[in-house]
Design an enzyme around this catalytic site. Structure first.
Site, short mmCIF file in Angstrom:
data_model
loop_
_atom_site.label_atom_id
_atom_site.label_comp_id
_atom_site.label_asym_id
_atom_site.label_seq_id
_atom_site.Cartn_x
_atom_site.Cartn_y
_atom_site.Cartn_z
N ARG A 98 1.11 -1.49 -0.28
CA ARG A 98 0.33 0.05 -0.22
C ARG A 98 1.14 1.44 -0.20
NH1 ARG A 98 -5.20 -1.18 4.12
NH2 ARG A 98 -6.11 -3.20 3.16
N LYS B 234 3.56 11.19 -11.27
CA LYS B 234 2.77 10.28 -11.84
C LYS B 234 3.33 9.12 -12.35
CE LYS B 234 -0.03 13.48 -14.68
NZ LYS B 234 -0.13 14.01 -16.15
N GLU C 81 11.01 18.44 -23.64
CA GLU C 81 9.99 18.79 -23.40
C GLU C 81 10.81 20.33 -22.93
OE1 GLU C 81 7.58 17.66 -21.61
OE2 GLU C 81 7.34 15.28 -22.97
N VAL C 82 11.92 20.54 -23.54
CA VAL C 82 12.43 22.08 -22.53
C VAL C 82 11.84 22.86 -23.30
CG1 VAL C 82 14.83 22.73 -22.33
CG2 VAL C 82 14.73 21.21 -22.27
N LYS D 243 7.79 22.79 -14.56
CA LYS D 243 7.39 21.61 -13.40
C LYS D 243 6.89 21.23 -12.16
CE LYS D 243 6.52 16.82 -15.13
NZ LYS D 243 6.40 15.49 -15.66
N GLU E 20 -3.14 17.13 -11.02
CA GLU E 20 -4.02 17.50 -12.46
C GLU E 20 -4.90 18.13 -12.66
OE1 GLU E 20 -2.79 16.12 -16.43
OE2 GLU E 20 -1.99 15.34 -15.56
N ARG F 17 -1.57 21.90 -13.67
CA ARG F 17 -0.69 20.73 -14.16
C ARG F 17 -0.88 20.14 -15.72
NH1 ARG F 17 1.46 15.87 -10.33
NH2 ARG F 17 2.62 15.00 -12.54
N ASN G 165 0.80 20.02 -20.30
CA ASN G 165 0.56 18.67 -21.74
C ASN G 165 0.62 18.88 -22.88
OD1 ASN G 165 0.22 15.41 -20.01
ND2 ASN G 165 -1.31 17.13 -18.97
N HIS H 173 0.99 16.91 -25.99
CA HIS H 173 0.99 15.77 -25.27
C HIS H 173 -0.75 14.90 -26.31
CE1 HIS H 173 4.52 16.59 -23.44
NE2 HIS H 173 4.15 14.95 -22.78
N HIS I 157 1.04 11.84 -27.86
CA HIS I 157 0.65 10.76 -26.90
C HIS I 157 0.45 10.02 -27.97
CE1 HIS I 157 1.07 11.49 -22.63
NE2 HIS I 157 2.32 10.77 -23.41
N HIS J 258 8.78 9.33 -27.72
CA HIS J 258 7.97 9.98 -26.72
C HIS J 258 8.56 11.69 -27.41
CE1 HIS J 258 5.88 12.53 -23.78
NE2 HIS J 258 6.35 12.54 -23.18
N GLY K 130 25.37 -10.93 -65.38
CA GLY K 130 24.56 -10.22 -66.00
C GLY K 130 24.08 -8.52 -65.64
#
Length: 1601
Positions: A149, A171, A213-214, A276, A286, A290, A294, A297, A301, A313, A885
Site C-alpha cells: 500500500r 505520475k 520537453e525543454v 514543472k 492535475e 498541471r 501536457n 501531449h 501521445h 516520446h 548480368g
C-alpha cells in the site's frame, strides 16, 4: 520476462566520500529535486542521513544501465553507510535488472517485480530506487505506490527526457493494449536526483528526445527562456553532447571544477525542472494548471501510441507541439510567427515537426506511416486522461511563453481533425438569405519582397529592422543559407514580428556544409550569384542543392551567364539544374559585360542585379534571347535596390548598368503583403459574390500581381475599387454563372511559359486537376486554354485535387471548391506553408468557407504525382561477379523505370581516358583499384546520387573503402543489390568474353567467387538470384536461357521497384483478403499451370521455408551441419526465385518452428533468423516472424518488407479470446505490435463458441491501420477462418495437404460468408447495344462460381442510358461493364472518374465504392487500356520483341478504343506512336489531344506512311474492318499485332501479321479476357480465376466464331 539479479551488499573499508555541490529545487514544499554532477556518493549519503531509515533498499534498473553504473552505486552504498553509521550493520541492497524498452512497462513486468520483492521478504520499511529513464521511473514508481500500500520511492533519472519530464510530479503508470499510461497512480518520490554526469553517454537522438520537453516548457511558460533556446541551439547541443567528454573525471563535482559548458547544461535542465516543479506544487493531481504541462501531449501521445517504439516520446511530443500550436492559430490566438518560431526551434534541436517529417519516415517507413491516420489518432485521443467525458482538451497558446488559460481548453473534434489531417475538404459555400458582411484580409508579407529584402540587408552595412517578413519555408531557407555564409547576423524582436539584420557589407565566407535549399526556387536562383561573392581561394567550394523537384527546375541560363563572366560553377548531377558546385578563386564576382537569357525566369536577372554592386567592376547587363519574362519583378528588384542605396540605370529596354558600390541598410523596412497571395481572397469574392478588401496592396505596389483585380476581375464583371494602398473586390450578384467568360466558354492565357517550371508544371497540373471538375483545359508551351462551364454543370461529386506540393495549386482549387457543387478535397494541406501557412485559417475563419479535415486515399494510377514532381529515389547500385548480368539487367530495369543507367567500368574509362586493360597493363591492379575507389564515391555523392541504376565492376568489393561506401549508401535507405550467380553459367560466359582482364592465373573462378561472396553480402542490402535454368517444369525440362531471360529481367525490375519504394506490391487490408499456403517441398510441383489455379482469389502466396525441409535432399540431412545449412539456404533462395518468376502475387515468407506448429527445428534458431533476414534481402513483401526475443532485430532491419509478428498456441490453452480470460492474448498482441506491422495470433478451438470469442477479440483490436489476423485451428475452428478480416491463410483442393489443421479454401469461405449473411449477393450487368453475342456473362459468372461468390452477371441492353439510372441506384447493384454506345453517355450518371477514364474520355467499367460512413458512390473506370497493356506486356516477354521504352507503335483508328490504346501505350512507356484513321482529321485531332503523353505522336495520311518508322507494336481498333493492310508494315525485325475486334477471329490486320514469322498476333478475345480479369478484380478485390474465365470465353467463342 524480466531478468532477475538479487544481491546483498556488505560494507567494505570506508573510502572518502566525494560529495557534490548541488542545486536544489523546491516541489510540494520540499527541496526534493537535487541537480549536480557525479552524485552517486551524495545520493546514498543524503538517503542515509536525511530520509527515514529502511531495512531494505531495492535498486531497479535495466541491462543497459547496469553495465554502466551498477558497480558505482554499490560502491557508493557501502562507502556512504560506513561514513553515516559506521557501527551499525548495513541494510540490504537488492538489485533487480529488467530488459530495456517500453515493453517492460506492463502488467506482467510489474507483477513479476512485486512477486520477486515478496519472495525476498521485503516489508513496508523498504525503499525503492528507480535508476533509469522514463520507463523505469514510471514502472518502478507504480510498484512503490502499490507495494504494501505504498513504500518510499526515489527517482534517479538517467535520460534528459526523464529529468525534465517524467521524474517530476509523482505520475506513475504502466501501458495497456488500449494505450500508454492508462493504469497508474500519483506517488511522489522522496527525492529526485538529477546527475548531469550520466548524460555523457547520451546518444544525440536521446538529447533531441529530451529537448522536446525543454522547448515545450519554455513555450508555455517563459518567453525569455524560449528566446535563449531559440538563439542558442548549437551551444545547448554542445553543452549536452560534448560538455561531458570524460565521464570518469570528477569535473563539475564542485562549483570550482564546473566548466561553462556544464554550467549551461545545468541551467537548461534546472530551468525546465523548476517550471514543472512550480506547476506540480500548485496542482498536484492535475485538476487544472498541471494540465499545461501536457502541451503537445494530447496529439503527441496519440501519435506515439501508433509509432512507438521506433519513434521516441519526445519526437512525438515535438510534432504534437506544432500541431497543437496550429490548433491555437486556427482558433485565432497565437499568430503564424509564433507557430513558425516554435517549429524552427524544435527543428534546430533535431526534432521532427510533422507527421510525415523525413525523420519519422526514415524511422518507421511508409507502411507504418500509413497507419497514422486522423481517425485513428482521434480514436486514441478519445481515451486521453485530460478529457472530460467525450470533450477533448488541448493547451492553447496565446503567444510563445503564455497560454490562453491556466489549464487545457476545450476544443472540438472537428477542429482537431482538421489540423491533423493531411488533406482538407473545402465545401461549397451555402446560399445565404442576406448579403454577407464585407471582410478584410491581410495576406502575409510578399515572398518575392521578403527574399530580396533578406539578401539586400545581409549584403548591406548597418542595422535594418524588417517588418511583416513572410514566415515561410522559402524565407527560412534563405535565412539559414545567409547565416551559413556568415555575412550577417539575425535576431528577432516583437515576438518574432520584427527581424533585426546586421549586414556584413558583402563579406561572406565558405559555409561549413552544402547549402540545402529544399524546393525554394527564389533562394536557389538568388544564391547562385551570391555565393560567387565569397572571398576565398585555393580549393574552397560551395555546393548548392535542393530536393528532388528543385533538381529538375532550370537554372542553366543563369549558370551560363555567370560562367561566361568568369565564375567557376559546375553541375553535380544533371546539366542545367541543381546541385551546383561553385569554386572560389579569390577573384569574387568579376563583373563587366554580362549577357543573360531571361526568357525562362526573371529571377535570373534579379539574381545578378542584387549582387552586381559588389562585383569587381561595374556590371553592364544585357538580356538576350527573346521576350523577357515577368518584367514587373525585375522592376521590383531595381526599386528595392534603390531603397537600399544603389541605383540601376536602364539604358535600353533590355540593358542595365549597375555601378560598383554597397548597400546601406535603412533603419526600418516594411515588406508589402504578397500580391500573388492576395489574388486568392479577391478571387474568392469574385467567384462567391461577396466583398473582400486587402488593405496593403494597391496601385502603388512594387508587385505586378497588384493589378490582378483591375486587369482580370473587373473585365469578368466584378466591382473593383483600388487606391494606392488598398484593393476591394465585390463579386457579381448572383454568383458568377461560369468558371470562364461566356464567349463560347473559352479563356485563352498566353505568355506564361515559365509556369511549366515552377514548383511543379503548373499548366499541366491545372489541366489534369480541372478535368476532375469536368472542365477541359488544353496545355500549350506558352499557356493554357480553359473551356469554361457553368458552375451547375461541374462534376456533382467531390473531386480529389492533387497539388504536386505546390502552394499555388492548392490555393487556386480551394477557391474553386467554394463555388463548385460538390466542393473539393485538397490532398496536400500543408503545401501552402511555402507562402501562406495560415491560408486554411483565413479561408474558414475570415472568408467563411466550410472546411473539414480529410484523409486522402491514394488515387489509383495517379498520373500527375510523378510527372509534376515526385521525389527522386537514391540511385540503385548493382554488384556481383562479372558475367552475372549486371549491365543487361541494369539497363532493362533502368529503361522500364525511366532511370539513367551507369556502367561503372565505362564511367571509369571515360574519366581516366584509358580502357581498363590499358590501365592495368600500364599501372597495375593497385592503381586501377585506386581509380575505382575514388570514382565510386564520386558517382554516388556527386554525379549520380539519385535517379540511376549503377552497375559496378565485379571486383569492387575487394577494396575495403569501396565496401564502406556501399554500406553507407545502403544505410541512407538506398538499394545495393547483389546478383547471385549460377556459377556454371558465369564460367561459360567468361570463357567467351575477353574484353576485360582475366583473373590471375592462380585464381580459379569458383575460388574468386567463394572469396568475394561474403564481401558482396556485407556490401549489399538486397539480393537477386540470376539463374534462367530454374524456369522449367516438374519433369525437369527447362526453358533455354534466351527464352527465360525476359522473365529474369522482369523480376529484377520488380525487385528494383520494391527496393526503391516505387511499387511495394502490398495487399489492401481494407478488404477481405487471403493468402494461399503452398505445402509442396518444391514449387515445381505447381508448374507450369497449377499455380495460377491454386492462387485464384488469393492476394498473396505463402512460401513455407520449413516445409521445404521435406524435400528429398534435406529430409534426412543433418541440419546442424554448416554445409547443409548453406545448401538449404541456397535451395530456399532458388524456390523463392522460382515462385517470383511464376506468380505476380506478393510473397509471405515463413519459417514455422515445431513448437509453433511447423517442422523447423526450434534449436536451429540461427539458421531460422538467417533465412528470415535473407527473405528481407530477397524482397519478400511479407516476412512472418514468431514473437520472441529475436523478432525485434528483424523488425529493425525489415527495409520495405512488412513483418507479420505471429504467435501460435497449438494447445489452445494459453491464447484465449474471451474478454475475461484474454490477458495473455492482450500481452502477446502488444508484443506483436512492437515487433511487427501485422499481428497474427493463432489458437485452437475447443468449442464452437471459441470462434465467436475470437470474432469479438478481432472486433476489439483490428483495424486497417492496425491489422490483426486471429483465428482458431482445427475442424471446430473453421468458422473463425470465415470470420477472419484480412490475410486469412487458405488451402486449395489441388494442394496435396493443407498447411494447418482446419484450413479451408477461398471458395468454401465465400460460400460460408454468403450463407451466413456476411456476403450479400450482387447483380452485375453489361450495358450497351447490340450485346446479345457477348461472352462477358459467361466469363464473369464462371469467375464468380470459381470463387464461391453468390453474384450474377447479366445483359442489360438499351438504346439510351436514362433507363440505367434506376439499375445502378439499386441496393444490390454490384457493378457493370459498359460498351458502345454508352461509354461516354453514362458519365453524367456517375459520381467520379478514375484518372485513366478521365484521360481516355470513356468509361467501360462502373464500380460502386462505399466510404467509411456507409455512403456509396459510383466510380467510372476504363479497363480497356489495361487489357491492351496486359496482352502486349505478356506477349513482349514471350516473343522477346522490342523493349517498350525504345519502340514505335501504330494505332489504327481514332475512336474511343483508340484512345484507350494510346493510354495503354503511354502506360507501357512507348515513346513514339503513329495514328492512322480513314478520316485523317480525326487522327490529327486525337494526336493533338494525347501529344503531351509521348515523345512523338504523329498522324499519318496512309498506312504505308507508317512503314518507314518500322513499328514493333500495331493495335487495330476498328471493328469488323475491311481495311487493306500493306505488307511493308511488317518489314521490321518482328513485333506484335493486336486487334481489339473479336469477331471475326481473323481480321485483315491479324491475317497480314500471321504471314510474317517474326510477328506474333493477339486476338480480340484475349484482350476481352484480360480487361474482364481487371474488372472482376476491381469489383471483388480478389485475384481473378484466369483459367475458369478464359475457358468460359473460349467455349463460347469457339462454338460461335
Amino acid at each position: 520476462m524480466s531478468a532477475r539479479n538479487s544481491t546483498e551488499t556488505t560494507v567494505q573499508t570506508a573510502r572518502p566520500l566525494q560529495l557534490a555541490e548541488v542545486e536544489r529545487i523546491e516541489v510540494l514544499g520540499s527541496e526534493s529535486i537535487v541537480c549536480g554532477f557525479h552524485l552517486s556518493d551524495y545520493i546514498w549519503n543524503d538517503v542515509f542521513t536525511n530520509l527515514a531509515p529502511a531495512s531494505t533498499y531495492v535498486l531497479i534498473t535495466d541491462t543497459n544501465l547496469a553495465g554502466l553504473y551498477l558497480n558505482r552505486y554499490k560502491d557508493s552504498f557501502s562507502a556512504a553507510w560506513a561514513h553515516a553509521k559506521p557501527s551499525t550493520p548495513p541494510p540490504r541492497l537488492l538489485v533487480h535488472i529488467l530488459p530495456p524498452g517500453e515493453t517492460s512497462k506492463s502488467r506482467p513486468t510489474k507483477g513479476a517485480i512485486e512477486d520477486w520483492m515478496l519472495g525476498e521478504k521485503c516489508t513496508r520499511d523498504t525503499m525503492v530506487l528507480a535508476l533509469g529513464g522514463g520507463v523505469i521511473g514510471d514502472l518502478v514508481g507504480f510498484v512503490a505506490a502499490t507495494f504494501m500500500r505504498g513504500v518510499p520511492f526515489i527517482q534517479i533519472p538517467t535520460s534528459l527526457l526523464a529529468m525534465v519530464d517524467s521524474s517530476i510530479g509523482g505520475k506513475t503508470a504502466i501501458d495497456t493494449p488500449a494505450g500508454k499510461n492508462l493504469v497508474g497512480a500519483f506517488w511522489q518520490p522522496a527525492r529526485i536526483f538529477m546527475d548531469m554526469a550520466v548524460l555523457s553517454t547520451l546518444p544525440a537522438r536521446e538529447f533531441s528526445n529530451g529537448m522536446a520537453e525543454v522547448v515545450k516548457t519554455a513555450a508555455i511558460w517563459n518567453p525569455e527562456e524560449f528566446d535563449v533556446l531559440e538563439a542558442s541551439a548549437d551551444e545547448v547541443r554542445s553543452a549536452v553532447l560534448e560538455g561531458q567528454k570524460d565521464a570518469d573525471s570528477r569535473a563539475g563535482l564542485t562549483l570550482a571544477t564546473r566548466s561553462p559548458a556544464q554550467a549551461l547544461l545545468l541551467r537548461v535542465i534546472a530551468a525546465s525542472a523548476r517550471v514543472k516543479a512550480y506547476v506540480v506544487t500548485h496542482d498536484e493531481r492535475e485538476s487544472g494548471m498541471r494540465g499545461l504541462l501536457n502541451f503537445g501531449h494530447s496529439i503527441g501521445h496519440a501519435i506515439e501510441a501508433i509509432v512507438s517504439p521506433q519513434v521516441l516520446h519526445g519526437e512525438c511530443v515535438a510534432i504534437g507541439c506544432v500541431l497543437e500550436a496550429e490548433v491555437s492559430r486556427r482558433m485565432g490566438h497565437i499568430g503564424e510567427v509564433g507557430v513558425a518560431r516554435l517549429s524552427r526551434c524544435l527543428k534546430a534541436y533535431g526534432l521532427p515537426t510533422a507527421i510525415d517529417d523525413p525523420i519519422i519516415r526514415r524511422l518507421i517507413g511508409d507502411a507504418k506511416l500509413a497507419e497514422v491516420r486522423p481517425d485513428r489518432l482521434m480514436d486514441v485521443m478519445s481515451v486521453d486522461k485530460k478529457n472530460i467525458g467525450t470533450q477533448k482538451r488541448i493547451v492553447i497558446l496565446q503567444r510563445l511563453g503564455q497560454t490562453l488559460e491556466m489549464k487545457p481548453t476545450n476544443v472540438s473534434d472537428a477542429l482537431i481533425k482538421e489540423v491533423i489531417s493531411a488533406g482538407v475538404l473545402v465545401k461549397s459555400l451555402p446560399e445565404q438569405a442576406s448579403e454577407p458582411s464585407p471582410v478584410v484580409v491581410v495576406p502575409p508579407g510578399s515572398k518575392s519582397i521578403s527574399n530580396r529584402a533578406l539578401v539586400l540587408a545581409a549584403l548591406g552595412t548597418g542595422e535594418c529592422r524588417i517588418k511583416n517578413l513572410l514566415h515561410s519555408d522559402d524565407t527560412q531557407v534563405m535565412l539559414v543559407a545567409l547565416q551559413a555564409m556568415g555575412g550577417c547576423t539575425f535576431a528577432w524582436e516583437d515576438d518574432g514580428d520584427t527581424l533585426v539584420v546586421v549586414g556584413g557589407g558583402g563579406k561572406l565566407r565558405v559555409p561549413e556544409n552544402e547549402l540545402y535549399l529544399g524546393n525554394a526556387g527564389t533562394a536557389a536562383r538568388f544564391l547562385t550569384s551570391t555565393v560567387n561573392l565569397i572571398d576565398a581561394a585555393g580549393s574552397a567550394t560551395t555546393v548548392l542543392t535542393g530536393n528532388a523537384r528543385m533538381k529538375l527546375r532550370p537554372i542553366g541560363p543563369l549558370v551560363d551567364a555567370l560562367r561566361a563572366n568568369g565564375c567557376s560553377i559546375e553541375y553535380c548531377e544533371r546539366e542545367g539544374s541543381l546541385p551546383l558546385r561553385v569554386s572560389h578563386t579569390g577573384k569574387g564576382f568579376p563583373g563587366g559585360r554580362i549577357q543573360l537569357a531571361a526568357t525562362v525566369s526573371s529571377q535570373y536577372v534579379s539574381s545578378i542585379l542584387l549582387c552586381a554592386p559588389y562585383a569587381q567592376s561595374p556590371v553592364h547587363l544585357e538580356l538576350v534571347g527573346g521576350k523577357v519574362i515577368s518584367q514587373p519583378y525585375i522592376d521590383m528588384t531595381i526599386a528595392m535596390m534603390r531603397q537600399f542605396g544603389c541605383n540601376v540605370e536602364r539604358v535600353s529596354e533590355n540593358e542595365y548598368l549597375i555601378p560598383c558600390g554597397a548597400y546601406k541598410n535603412p533603419e526600418e523596412y516594411v515588406v508589402e503583403s504578397d500580391a500573388s497571395s492576395a489574388t486568392y481572397p479577391l478571387a474568392f469574392a469574385a467567384i462567391t459574390g461577396t466583398q473582400c478588401t486587402v488593405p496593403n496592396i494597391g496601385s502603388a505596389s512594387l508587385q505586378g500581381d497588384a493589378r490582378f483585380a483591375v486587369d482580370v476581375l473587373r473585365p469578368m464583371g466584378c466591382t473593383v475599387e483600388q487606391t494606392a494602398t488598398s484593393t476591394t473586390v465585390k463579386g457579381p450578384a448572383p454568383v458568377l454563372a461560369a468558371v470562364a467568360p461566356s464567349n463560347g466558354g473559352l479563356t485563352r492565357i498566353r505568355g506564361i511559359a515559365n509556369q511549366h517550371v515552377k514548383e511543379c508544371d503548373r499548366i499541366a497540373a491545372m489541366c489534369d486537376e480541372l478535368a476532375k471538375f469536368g472542365v477541359k483545359a488544353d496545355n500549350h508551351p506558352d499557356g493554357i486554354d480553359v473551356h469554361g462551364r457553368p458552375l451547375g454543370e461541374l462534376v456533382r461529386g467531390t473531386p480529389s485535387v492533387h497539388c504536386y506540393d505546390d502552394h499555388r495549386v492548392a490555393m487556386s482549387f480551394s477557391v474553386l471548391a467554394c463555388a463548385a457543387p460538390g466542393g473539393a478535397e485538397i490532398r496536400e494541406r500543408r503545401c501552402v506553408g511555402k507562402t501562406w501557412p495560415q491560408w486554411w485559417d483565413v479561408l474558414a475563419r475570415d472568408l467563411g468557407a466550410p472546411i473539414a479535415g480529410s484523409d486522402p486515399a491514394p488515387l489509383e494510377g495517379e498520373e500527375g504525382a510523378e510527372q509534376h514532381g515526385g521525389a527522386a529515389a537514391a540511385s540503385v547500385v548493382v554488384v556481383g561477379m562479372r558475367g552475372v548480368g549486371k549491365s543487361t539487367l541494369g539497363k532493362a530495369a533502368a529503361q522500364a523505370l525511366g532511370l539513367e543507367f551507369v556502367d561503372m567500368d565505362e564511367y571509369l574509362e571515360k574519366s581516366i581516358g584509358q580502357t581498363i586493360p590499358e590501365i592495368i597493363a600500364a599501372s597495375g591492379w593497385t592503381v586501377f583499384r585506386s581509380h575505382e575507389r575514388r570514382l565510386l564515391a564520386q558517382a554516388l555523392t556527386q554525379d549520380h546520387p539519385t535517379g540511376a541504376i549503377i552497375a559496378c565492376g565485379g571486383g569492387v568489393v575487394e577494396d575495403e573503402e569501396n565496401r564502406k561506401v556501399l554500406q553507407k549508401h545502403a544505410a541512407r535507405g538506398a538499394a545495393v543489390i547483389c546478383l547471385t550467380p549460377n556459377m556454371r553459367h558465369v564460367a561459360e560466359y567468361l570463357e567467351l568474353d575477353k574484353t576485360r582482364p582475366a583473373y590471375a592465373a592462380t585464381s580459379d573462378i569458383h575460388e574468386v567467387y567463394a572469396r568475394r561472396c561474403p564481401l558482396y553480402a556485407e556490401s549489399s542490402n538486397y539480393e537477386f538470384l540470376v539463374d534462367a535454368s530454374l524456369l522449367g517444369t516438374n519433369e525437369g525440362e527447362s526453358k533455354s536461357a534466351s527464352s527465360a531471360w525476359p522473365l529474369v529481367e522482369r523480376d529484377f525490375t520488380r525487385l528494383v521497384s520494391f527496393a526503391t519504394g516505387c511499387d511495394l506490391n502490398r495487399v489492401d487490408l481494407a478488404y477481405q483478403s487471403f493468402f494461399v499456403s503452398l505445402t509442396a517441398p518444391d514449387v515445381r510441383e505447381y508448374l507450369p499451370d497449377r499455380l495460377s489455379v491454386v492462387t485464384s482469389g488469393a492476394q498473396a502466396v505463402e512460401l513455407r521455408a520449413d516445409l521445404l525441409l521435406n524435400s528429398s535432399e534435406f529430409a534426412a540431412a543433418d541440419i546442424s551441419s554448416s554445409g547443409v545449412q548453406d545448401s538449404f539456404v541456397q535451395y530456399v533462395q532458388s524456390q523463392f526465385t522460382l515462385l517470383r518468376h511464376s506468380s505476380p502475387l506478393p510473397v509471405v515468407f515463413t519459417v514455422r518452428t515445431k513448437p509453433q506448429g511447423g517442422v523447423f527445428p526450434a534449436e536451429a534458431n540461427d539458421l531460422r533468423m538467417r533465412l528470415l533476414r535473407n527473405a528481407v534481402r530477397w524482397g519478400a513483401e511479407y516476412v512472418d516472424v514468431e514473437v520472441d526475443s529475436a523478432a525485434s532485430s528483424l523488425y529493425a532491419a525489415k527495409q520495405n518488407s512488412l513483418v507479420v509478428a505471429s504467435y501460435h498456441d497449438t494447445t489452445g490453452k494459453q491464447l484465449r479470446w474471451a474478454e475475461t480470460e484474454s490477458e495473455f492474448a492482450n500481452e502477446i498482441l502488444a508484443r506483436a505490435r512492437v515487433c511487427g506491422d501485422i499481428a497474427k495470433l493463432i489458437s485452437v478451438a475447443k468449442t464452437w463458441d471459441d470462434n465467436l470469442a475470437c470474432l469479438r477479440f478481432v472486433e476489439r483490436n483490428h483495424s486497417a491501420a492496425a491489422p490483426l489476423i486471429a483465428l482458431n485451428m482445427g475442424y471446430a475452428g473453421q468458422l473463425s477462418r470465415v470470420l477472419c478480416p484480412c490475410l486469412t491463410p487458405v488451402t486449395h483442393p489441388l494442394l496435396a495437404t493443407s498447411a494447418a489443421p482446419g484450413q479451408i479454401s477461398i471458395q468454401q469461405i465465400n460460400q460460408a460468408r454468403a450463407l451466413t449473411g456476411r456476403l450479400p449477393a450482387r447483380k452485375y450487368f453489361l450495358f450497351g447495344t447490340p450485346i446479345q453475342h457477348s461472352p462477358s456473362p459467361a466469363m464473369h459468372n464462371a469467375g464468380f462460381a470459381a470463387l464461391g461468390l453468390p453474384h450474377a452477371y447479366a445483359l442489360n441492353e438499351s438504346e439510351g442510358v436514362d433507363v440505367l439510372a434506376e439499375v445502378i441506384a439499386a441496393q444490390d447493384f454490384g457493378g457493370a461493364s459498359v460498351t458502345i454506345p454508352h461509354k461516354q453517355a453514362i458519365i453524367p450518371l456517375l459520381d467520379s472518374l478514375t484518372p485513366a477514364a478521365q484521360r481516355i474520355g470513356a468509361v467501360n467499367t462502373v464500380i460502386p465504392v462505399e466510404s467509411s460512413d456507409g455512403k456509396r458512390s459510383l466510380v467510372g473506370d476504363n479497363t480497356d487500356y489495361l487489357g491492351i497493356a496486359g496482352c502486349l506486356k505478356r506477349t513482349q516477354i514471350d516473343a522477346q520483341t522490342a523493349a517498350f521504352a525504345s519502340a514505335t507503335a501504330l494505332v489504327i483508328g481514332a475512336g474511343g478504343t483508340a484512345r484507350a490504346a494510346l493510354y495503354a501505350l503511354h502506360s507501357l512507356g512507348v515513346p513514339n506512336v503513329l495514328i492512322y484513321n480513314r478520316t485523317a482529321s480525326r487522327a490529327e485531332q486525337l494526336a493533338g489531344e494525347f501529344a503531351s503523353l509521348f515523345a512523338s505522336l504523329t498522324a499519318v495520311q496512309q498506312l504505308a506512311d507508317a512503314a518507314a518508322s518500322l513499328p514493333s507494336y500495331i493495335v487495330g481498333t476498328i471493328p469488323a474492318s475491311d481495311l487493306a493492310i500493306p505488307e511493308e508494315l511488317f518489314a521490321g525485325s518482328g513485333g506484335v499485332a493486336l486487334d481489339m475486334a473479336y469477331k471475326p477471329r481473323w481480321t485483315p490486320l491479324l491475317e497480314a501479321a500471321e504471314k510474317k514469322k517474326q510477328w506474333t498476333v493477339v486476338h480480340g478475345a484475349a484482350v476481352l479476357i484480360e480487361q474482364g480479369i481487371h474488372q472482376l478484380e476491381k469489383w471483388t478485390h480478389l485475384t481473378a480465376p484466369v483459367k475458369e474465365m478464359s475457358d468460359a470465353v473460349y467455349a463460347k467463342y469457339n462454338s460461335e466464331f
